[in-house]
Design a protein around this motif. Sequence first.
Motif, PDB file in Angstrom:
ATOM      1  N   HIS A 247       0.744  -1.047   0.009  1.00  0.00           N
ATOM      2  CA  HIS A 247      -0.128   0.201  -0.058  1.00  0.00           C
ATOM      3  C   HIS A 247       1.086   1.393  -0.018  1.00  0.00           C
ATOM      4  CE1 HIS A 247      -3.401  -2.698   2.025  1.00  0.00           C
ATOM      5  NE2 HIS A 247      -3.409  -2.553   0.708  1.00  0.00           N
ATOM      6  N   TRP A 248       1.069   1.800  -1.231  1.00  0.00           N
ATOM      7  CA  TRP A 248       1.953   2.976  -1.503  1.00  0.00           C
ATOM      8  C   TRP A 248       1.172   4.170  -0.848  1.00  0.00           C
ATOM      9  CZ3 TRP A 248       2.810   6.947  -5.218  1.00  0.00           C
ATOM     10  CH2 TRP A 248       4.240   7.697  -5.173  1.00  0.00           C
ATOM     11  N   ASN A 249      -0.125   4.193  -1.188  1.00  0.00           N
ATOM     12  CA  ASN A 249      -1.186   5.053  -0.970  1.00  0.00           C
ATOM     13  C   ASN A 249      -0.882   6.346  -1.605  1.00  0.00           C
ATOM     14  OD1 ASN A 249      -2.582   3.133   0.533  1.00  0.00           O
ATOM     15  ND2 ASN A 249      -1.620   3.861   2.530  1.00  0.00           N
ATOM     16  N   GLY A 250      -0.465   6.495  -2.586  1.00  0.00           N
ATOM     17  CA  GLY A 250      -0.263   7.565  -3.540  1.00  0.00           C
ATOM     18  C   GLY A 250      -0.581   7.727  -4.923  1.00  0.00           C
ATOM     19  N   LEU A 251      -0.202   8.822  -5.428  1.00  0.00           N
ATOM     20  CA  LEU A 251      -0.513   9.211  -6.783  1.00  0.00           C
ATOM     21  C   LEU A 251       0.745   9.944  -7.602  1.00  0.00           C
ATOM     22  CD1 LEU A 251      -4.055  10.960  -6.532  1.00  0.00           C
ATOM     23  CD2 LEU A 251      -3.602   8.600  -6.807  1.00  0.00           C
ATOM     24  N   ILE A 252       0.960   9.635  -8.475  1.00  0.00           N
ATOM     25  CA  ILE A 252       2.054  10.487  -9.400  1.00  0.00           C
ATOM     26  C   ILE A 252       1.315  11.182 -10.386  1.00  0.00           C
ATOM     27  CG2 ILE A 252       3.991  10.181 -10.920  1.00  0.00           C
ATOM     28  CD1 ILE A 252       4.705   7.450  -9.160  1.00  0.00           C
ATOM     29  N   VAL A 253       1.335  12.482 -10.242  1.00  0.00           N
ATOM     30  CA  VAL A 253       0.482  13.319 -11.440  1.00  0.00           C
ATOM     31  C   VAL A 253       1.477  14.144 -12.177  1.00  0.00           C
ATOM     32  CG1 VAL A 253      -1.237  14.857 -11.600  1.00  0.00           C
ATOM     33  CG2 VAL A 253      -1.214  13.257  -9.672  1.00  0.00           C
ATOM     34  N   ALA A 254       1.258  14.176 -13.302  1.00  0.00           N
ATOM     35  CA  ALA A 254       2.067  15.031 -14.573  1.00  0.00           C
ATOM     36  C   ALA A 254       1.375  15.287 -15.923  1.00  0.00           C
ATOM     37  CB  ALA A 254       3.502  14.160 -14.390  1.00  0.00           C
ATOM     38  N   ARG A 255       1.986  16.181 -16.319  1.00  0.00           N
ATOM     39  CA  ARG A 255       1.526  16.288 -17.711  1.00  0.00           C
ATOM     40  C   ARG A 255       2.701  15.683 -18.760  1.00  0.00           C
ATOM     41  NH1 ARG A 255      -0.298  22.388 -19.234  1.00  0.00           N
ATOM     42  NH2 ARG A 255      -1.281  21.093 -20.841  1.00  0.00           N
ATOM     43  N   ASP A 256       3.960  15.429 -18.350  1.00  0.00           N
ATOM     44  CA  ASP A 256       5.038  14.761 -18.903  1.00  0.00           C
ATOM     45  C   ASP A 256       4.930  13.251 -18.726  1.00  0.00           C
ATOM     46  OD1 ASP A 256       7.168  13.596 -19.752  1.00  0.00           O
ATOM     47  OD2 ASP A 256       8.596  15.431 -19.382  1.00  0.00           O
ATOM     48  N   PRO A 257       4.411  12.553 -19.470  1.00  0.00           N
ATOM     49  CA  PRO A 257       4.308  10.855 -19.352  1.00  0.00           C
ATOM     50  C   PRO A 257       5.643  10.175 -19.129  1.00  0.00           C
ATOM     51  CG  PRO A 257       4.115  11.507 -21.789  1.00  0.00           C
ATOM     52  CD  PRO A 257       4.134  12.706 -21.141  1.00  0.00           C
ATOM     53  N   THR A 292      14.571   6.316 -24.094  1.00  0.00           N
ATOM     54  CA  THR A 292      14.274   6.363 -25.628  1.00  0.00           C
ATOM     55  C   THR A 292      13.239   7.454 -25.950  1.00  0.00           C
ATOM     56  OG1 THR A 292      15.039   3.862 -25.896  1.00  0.00           O
ATOM     57  CG2 THR A 292      13.512   5.033 -27.603  1.00  0.00           C
ATOM     58  N   ALA A 293      12.205   7.309 -24.937  1.00  0.00           N
ATOM     59  CA  ALA A 293      11.174   8.378 -25.071  1.00  0.00           C
ATOM     60  C   ALA A 293      11.811   9.797 -25.008  1.00  0.00           C
ATOM     61  CB  ALA A 293       9.846   7.939 -24.059  1.00  0.00           C
ATOM     62  N   GLN A 294      12.780  10.032 -24.037  1.00  0.00           N
ATOM     63  CA  GLN A 294      13.276  11.388 -23.954  1.00  0.00           C
ATOM     64  C   GLN A 294      14.194  11.667 -25.449  1.00  0.00           C
ATOM     65  OE1 GLN A 294      15.335  13.216 -20.240  1.00  0.00           O
ATOM     66  NE2 GLN A 294      17.279  12.584 -21.711  1.00  0.00           N
ATOM     67  N   GLU A 295      14.851  10.786 -25.896  1.00  0.00           N
ATOM     68  CA  GLU A 295      15.468  11.008 -27.192  1.00  0.00           C
ATOM     69  C   GLU A 295      14.564  11.214 -28.169  1.00  0.00           C
ATOM     70  OE1 GLU A 295      17.733   7.372 -27.852  1.00  0.00           O
ATOM     71  OE2 GLU A 295      18.867   7.350 -26.089  1.00  0.00           O
ATOM     72  N   LEU A 296      13.280  10.806 -28.095  1.00  0.00           N
ATOM     73  CA  LEU A 296      12.308  11.028 -29.145  1.00  0.00           C
ATOM     74  C   LEU A 296      11.505  12.306 -28.845  1.00  0.00           C
ATOM     75  CD1 LEU A 296      10.977   7.418 -30.106  1.00  0.00           C
ATOM     76  CD2 LEU A 296      12.292   8.837 -31.315  1.00  0.00           C
ATOM     77  N   GLU A 297      11.936  13.192 -27.676  1.00  0.00           N
ATOM     78  CA  GLU A 297      11.086  14.293 -27.412  1.00  0.00           C
ATOM     79  C   GLU A 297       9.838  14.222 -26.916  1.00  0.00           C
ATOM     80  OE1 GLU A 297      12.345  17.641 -30.044  1.00  0.00           O
ATOM     81  OE2 GLU A 297      14.521  17.059 -30.161  1.00  0.00           O
ATOM     82  N   VAL A 298       9.652  13.063 -26.471  1.00  0.00           N
ATOM     83  CA  VAL A 298       8.189  13.043 -25.888  1.00  0.00           C
ATOM     84  C   VAL A 298       8.202  13.570 -24.448  1.00  0.00           C
ATOM     85  CG1 VAL A 298       6.517  11.074 -25.057  1.00  0.00           C
ATOM     86  CG2 VAL A 298       8.027  10.787 -27.020  1.00  0.00           C
ATOM     87  N   GLY A 299       9.314  13.637 -23.769  1.00  0.00           N
ATOM     88  CA  GLY A 299       9.331  14.268 -22.436  1.00  0.00           C
ATOM     89  C   GLY A 299      10.588  13.970 -21.849  1.00  0.00           C
ATOM     90  N   TRP A 300      10.649  14.281 -20.387  1.00  0.00           N
ATOM     91  CA  TRP A 300      11.927  14.336 -19.876  1.00  0.00           C
ATOM     92  C   TRP A 300      11.931  13.181 -19.076  1.00  0.00           C
ATOM     93  CZ3 TRP A 300      15.858  17.022 -21.452  1.00  0.00           C
ATOM     94  CH2 TRP A 300      15.523  18.353 -21.975  1.00  0.00           C
ATOM     95  N   ALA A 301      13.386  12.437 -19.205  1.00  0.00           N
ATOM     96  CA  ALA A 301      13.614  11.222 -18.214  1.00  0.00           C
ATOM     97  C   ALA A 301      14.794  11.819 -17.286  1.00  0.00           C
ATOM     98  CB  ALA A 301      14.196  10.093 -18.979  1.00  0.00           C
ATOM     99  N   ASP A 302      15.608  12.816 -17.651  1.00  0.00           N
ATOM    100  CA  ASP A 302      16.661  13.146 -16.739  1.00  0.00           C
ATOM    101  C   ASP A 302      16.264  13.745 -15.557  1.00  0.00           C
ATOM    102  OD1 ASP A 302      18.931  14.559 -15.933  1.00  0.00           O
ATOM    103  OD2 ASP A 302      19.578  15.384 -17.833  1.00  0.00           O
ATOM    104  N   GLU A 303      16.678  13.305 -14.252  1.00  0.00           N
ATOM    105  CA  GLU A 303      16.247  13.696 -13.157  1.00  0.00           C
ATOM    106  C   GLU A 303      16.678  15.293 -13.047  1.00  0.00           C
ATOM    107  OE1 GLU A 303      19.641  12.251 -10.199  1.00  0.00           O
ATOM    108  OE2 GLU A 303      17.920  11.428 -10.005  1.00  0.00           O
TER     109      GLU A 303
END
Length: 311
Positions: A247-257, A292-303
């Motif tokens: 039970h992590w009991n949480g949400l992760i909410v973002a516009r960037d997948p 790979t999704a970052q390389e394709l400019e879908v969004g950011w993976a870099d912390e």
Amino acid sequence: GPLLRAARAAGAPREPSRVVVARDDAIRAGEAELRTEKLKELLDESVRRLTGARTPRAAWSALFSSDERVTIKVSCLPGARLSTRPELVQAIADGLQSAGVRASHIIVWDRSDRELMRAGFEIRDGQATVRCFGTDHLPRHERYTPRIERAGDVGSLMSRILADRSDAVISVPVLKDHDLSGVSLSMKNFFGAIHNPNKYHDGHCDPYIAQLMTHRYIGDRLRLVVTDGTLAQAQGGPAYAPRFAWHWNGLIVARDPVAADATGRDVIEQRRRELKLPALAKAGRPPTWIETAQELEVGWADEKRIERVEI
């Protein structure tokens, strides 16, 4: 995704992506029961913090227009215990309606009616309510696009709920491990929108998950990610494995997948360390499709380009 690509095309710097990580043990009333109002409060505050709006209603209005048709893609394959929770989806639908989106313009969907019902959803197709049905609910000739749609190496027929009935899409996956792709989060959730996902699991689903996200029906329409971490799983997925669920009991909410999934991956990796399990890469299933999704400019993976806001 489209915002990042437009910024790159215009020569503008790509802005960091905000991800809200919201947890509250008060959302849980028991082993299987959630407190609906507490969950709704957590979601509304997450969306408010994501947008910087003063009120939840203003936050939802900043993300969605009242005249849009909004579809909510849920994840129901493993059955009730490890599927998107209906209580969370109801809270999302309430938020949309607070922004003026008509109930009849909201569709909750997945691949099949059977999977939705097994996960606790009620099939509804009336004109005066939030609708809920699978792609297979449609007449056979209307279920998928008539021609193959291509995104990189992916060639698939796409659900016409996505293609024809969505101005904006919300992805609501479950925070879980996957035996082939490492994790199964907001981007892999769209494997439930194509007719042949079995073809795209080689190489830990890399580059296929990332490439699928570049299709105009997804990348140009995905407006919000709400990862359901009320019950999460760190090993044994995508099926329910109670030994590794918590039970992590949480949400992760973002516009960037991509940022959302990088954050979800990190939560799962941390839990694996706590359970003395090897990291996903050492387990032989690195979720490299996130980079790979970052390389394709879908969004950011870099912390370094992800602004994580904790509630």
